[in-house]
Design an enzyme around this catalytic site. Structure first.
Site, PDB file in Angstrom:
ATOM      1  N   LYS A   1       0.914  -1.210   0.108  1.00 32.23           N
ATOM      2  CA  LYS A   1       0.116  -0.076   0.068  1.00 32.23           C
ATOM      3  C   LYS A   1       1.059   1.266  -0.148  1.00 32.23           C
ATOM      4  CE  LYS A   1      -3.321  -2.940  -0.252  1.00 32.23           C
ATOM      5  NZ  LYS A   1      -3.975  -3.128  -1.396  1.00 32.23           N
TER       6      LYS A   1
ATOM      7  N   LYS B   1      -2.427   2.866   8.301  1.00 33.49           N
ATOM      8  CA  LYS B   1      -2.704   1.737   7.647  1.00 33.49           C
ATOM      9  C   LYS B   1      -1.418   0.826   7.637  1.00 33.49           C
ATOM     10  CE  LYS B   1      -5.903   4.109   4.734  1.00 33.49           C
ATOM     11  NZ  LYS B   1      -6.328   4.645   3.353  1.00 33.49           N
TER      12      LYS B   1
ATOM     13  N   HIS C   1     -17.152   6.012  -1.124  1.00 27.25           N
ATOM     14  CA  HIS C   1     -16.354   5.018  -1.696  1.00 27.25           C
ATOM     15  C   HIS C   1     -16.796   4.716  -3.021  1.00 27.25           C
ATOM     16  CE1 HIS C   1     -14.268   0.550  -1.927  1.00 27.25           C
ATOM     17  NE2 HIS C   1     -14.683   0.870  -3.108  1.00 27.25           N
TER      18      HIS C   1
ATOM     19  N   HIS D   1     -16.587  -2.985   6.483  1.00 26.51           N
ATOM     20  CA  HIS D   1     -16.016  -3.462   5.395  1.00 26.51           C
ATOM     21  C   HIS D   1     -16.540  -4.281   4.521  1.00 26.51           C
ATOM     22  CE1 HIS D   1     -13.191  -0.474   6.592  1.00 26.51           C
ATOM     23  NE2 HIS D   1     -12.737  -1.060   8.046  1.00 26.51           N
TER      24      HIS D   1
ATOM     25  N   GLU E   1      -9.936   2.131  -6.540  1.00 31.74           N
ATOM     26  CA  GLU E   1     -10.747   2.670  -5.367  1.00 31.74           C
ATOM     27  C   GLU E   1     -10.424   4.264  -5.034  1.00 31.74           C
ATOM     28  OE1 GLU E   1     -11.532  -1.379  -3.060  1.00 31.74           O
ATOM     29  OE2 GLU E   1     -10.695   0.235  -1.919  1.00 31.74           O
TER      30      GLU E   1
ATOM     31  N   ARG F   1      -7.886  -7.400  -9.623  1.00 28.11           N
ATOM     32  CA  ARG F   1      -8.903  -8.579 -10.054  1.00 28.11           C
ATOM     33  C   ARG F   1     -10.219  -8.020 -10.620  1.00 28.11           C
ATOM     34  NH1 ARG F   1      -9.608  -7.692  -4.619  1.00 28.11           N
ATOM     35  NH2 ARG F   1     -11.777  -6.983  -4.105  1.00 28.11           N
TER      36      ARG F   1
END
Ligand code: MV4
Length: 653
Positions: free
Chosen positions: A116, A158, A208, A235, A275, A292
């Site tokens: 990330k 994160k 989102h 989530h 995203e 994916r």
């Protein structure tokens, strides 16, 4: 050229991929674990290979067994679906070493986006907006704390190896930074074996919004618009839609262009999703990229008319994308819900089990499911049972269609979240597109599970039973059999709801329709529209569907099943069925008086016999002119439910 595809997955996504392979004329190989061999994805494939035990690590996650299955069946490509090995870079490399085409991005793109911090740096370098943050994850605790001051509070810690919300901590002030950092590191070490962390300014109120991208090996990249997936619970996505409501044309173009830039920056291949967090002021920021095909891809398929699996196969075959950016349509709006085997009334506890009934909606919607009636939802895997997806001319149309489809779904044998989905779908904030990742926190009442009034369930069950006995085509009011006092028709049953039994009658008189429960009368109305029954009992309304069971009826309210037992069950009544004569005793009782003698002719509405049962007197009347040929019971005789009280021959018309 790909000729035979092994689908390294199960359930709905395996079936989804199979469908396109079949349409493309490709041979298919399914794989399965113990317990899955009866599932549709296995029988629908041309060939199927057992992988191993139910445990995913020994089956769907076992690279060696999957590669062996591909070798043994002569497959030349592997489609990973989502989850399992779909974002495992080592698996991609293993496929290539085995001479197999992996239908997905190259290993390096997966590795890059799996880190990330690296992903964030690459995006920032390519001009994709990111939130203020710190992405030098080798930093020690002290320099992270210093960096936190610069990033500003509230902030998020994160995990570099995280994603999808795993290993994430909100920190509201400098005082709690050290504790939260320690907790995040501990959690990430346990979950990923990697305790590296990055920091990012926390955007508390955001949507989102994710953009579907595709890139071919020739280097052409396009986007297929965006999806809003703000409605989530811990989530776990609940409702997804496309396009994201309320975006201006410019915003849509800007997000699409940023996502395409992201794909180009990393030399991506195939289907990907970028995203973003969309702030209330319209600014958007990169969150992560999923390498994916995603669960929610059908909403994109419905608004663009494209088959994304077909696109994936083309790219994997080395062919160019089928459309240029300007040729990709955006028509109407689409919405998807995820049906999970979980119990909203018990904190969304997962609920594995056998689908004793699975009636998927036939109209209004697309249903992607890995299960049919009789199949078992295993507790070894994801509890998603189905995706139900609707398309409409606009958002309101899609939402309406989806609501109808959900209400027509009849699932029993597992607890499921269909009623919860309907509650959110039809809630004010969702209808008004007040989308926010905290929607369910801001509207906690959506987590409450209301129960329908017993009166309404009894009425629904009585109506369903009445129709079942007299056929679905009959108007319940014109064909009520049983007691026919003058100007009154009555259908009576003993019904058991939970532990209580009730004597319930549907009554029609010249002053209207009534529902009689244990001697108390309520005004009653009923109509059927769009495959749904709507009833009204004393100003309370219920929309439902129903289905017979071995003990009575199951009433589905917002697709949530309520069992109502009929006492005695219908089977018992049918064994001495007297057709549609109005002179069958609707319950046990005593004959009070016979108003005519055997052999007498009677006229329409003439009183014939009076019975007393449950402290009520009821008189049967002649349904038309005719002859009473026999009266098997006399005054004072006891009769049982279902007994023929009067033999009657109608006068020839
Ligand atoms: C965020 C955020 C706010 N600010 N990052 C959650 C999953 C992972 N993709 C990243 N997530 C978030 N990252 C910053 N800087 C809020 C979330 C977030 C969230 C995002 C999308 C959908 C639901 C969510 C629920 C909680 C937090």
């Amino acid at each position: 050229m790909i000729r035979k595809v092994l689908i390294a997955n199960r359930g709905e996504i395996a079936r989804r991929v199979l469908r396109t392979c079949r349409e493309q004329g490709l041979a298919t190989v399914a794989v399965y674990s113990d317990g899955d061999e009866q599932l549709p994805h296995v029988r629908e494939a041309d060939e199927a290979v057992r992988l191993g035990p139910a445990r995913a690590a020994e089956s769907y996650l076992d690279t060696d067994r999957i590669l062996a299955a591909a070798r043994d069946t002569g497959a030349d490509a592997i489609h990973p679906g989502y989850g399992f090995l779909s974002e495992n870079a080592d698996f991609v490399e293993a496929c290539q070493q085995a001479g197999l085409i992996f239908v997905g991005p190259p290993a390096r793109a997966i590795r890059l986006m799996g880190d990330k911090a690296e992903a964030r740096r690459r995006m920032a370098d390519s001009g994709v907006p990111v939130l203020p943050g710190m992405d030098q994850p080798q930093a020690d605790d002290a320099s992270l704390r210093d960096a936190a001051g610069e990033v500003g509070y509230p902030l998020l810690i994160k995990a570099v190896a995280g994603g999808g919300g795993k290993g994430m901590r909100i920190v509201h002030d400098a005082e709690s930074f050290d504790t939260e950092l320690a907790a995040a590191r501990r959690e990430a070490r346990g979950a990923f074996g990697d305790e590296r962390m990055l920091l990012e300014r926390y955007l508390p109120s955001a949507r989102h919004v994710e953009v579907q991208v595709f890139m071919d090996r020739q280097g052409q990249a396009v986007h297929l618009y965006e999806r809003d997936c703000s409605v989530q619970r811990r989530h776990q996505k609940i409702i997804e839609e496309a396009p994201a409501p309320g975006l201006s044309h410019e915003q849509r173009e800007a997000m699409g262009a940023a996502a395409v830039r992201a794909a180009e920056a990393i030399g991506y291949e195939g289907a990907g999703t970028v995203e973003f967090l969309l702030a209330p002021d319209g600014e958007f920021f990169f969150m992560e990229m999923n390498t994916r095909l995603q669960v929610e891809h059908p909403v994109t398929e419905l608004i663009t008319g494209q088959d994304l699996v077909a696109w994936q196969l083309r790219v994997a075959d080395g062919l160019a994308l089928p459309l240029d950016q300007g040729e990709i349509p955006l028509e109407g709006a689409a919405m998807e819900v995820r049906v999970y085997a979980e119990d909203p009334a018990r904190g969304f506890l997962p609920s594995a089990g056998t689908l004793t009934r699975a009636d998927w909606p036939r109209a209004h919607a697309r249903v992607d499911t890995g299960f049919e009636q009789g199949d078992t939802v295993s507790d070894h895997y994801d509890p998603m049972v189905a995706k139900i997806i609707a398309h409409g001319g606009d958002r309101a149309g899609a939402r309406r269609q989806l609501g109808r489809a959900l209400r027509q779904t009849r699932l029993t044998g597992i607890r499921h979240n269909l009623d919860f989905l309907l509650r959110v779908l039809e809630s004010e904030p969702f209808a008004a597109a007040q989308l926010d990742t905290r929607l369910l926190e801001l509207h906690g009442e959506l987590l409450d599970v209301p129960e329908p009034e017993p009166k309404l369930l009894l009425a629904a069950a009585a109506l369903s039973e009445q129709r079942r006995r007299q056929g679905p085509e009959t108007d319940p009011w014109s064909s009520l059999t049983g007691w026919r006092p003058l100007g009154e028709r009555r259908f009576t049953l003993r019904l058991a709801l939970e532990d209580d039994t009730h004597l319930v009658s549907l009554v029609t008189r010249n002053d209207g329709h009534w529902l009689d429960i244990d001697g108390e009368a309520h005004a009653f109305g009923h109509r059927t529209t769009e495959g749904l029954d709507r009833i009204e009992v004393a100003d309370q309304r219920l929309v439902f569907t129903s289905a017979p069971t071995s003990t009575g009826t199951v009433i589905f309210v917002d697709a949530r099943p309520w069992a109502v037992a009929v006492d005695p069950p219908l089977e018992q009544l049918e064994s001495d069925d007297r057709g549609d004569t109005p002179f069958v005793a609707p319950m046990s009782g005593t004959v009070v008086s016979c108003h005519v003698d055997a052999g007498e002719t009677v006229d329409t509405g003439q009183a014939v016999i009076t019975l007393e049962a449950m402290k009520m007197e009821n008189t049967l009347h002649a349904p038309g002119p005719g002859t009473v040929t026999a009266l098997p019971f006399g005054e004072g005789d006891s009769v049982r439910e279902g007994d023929l009280l009067v033999e009657f021959e109608a006068e020839a018309q």
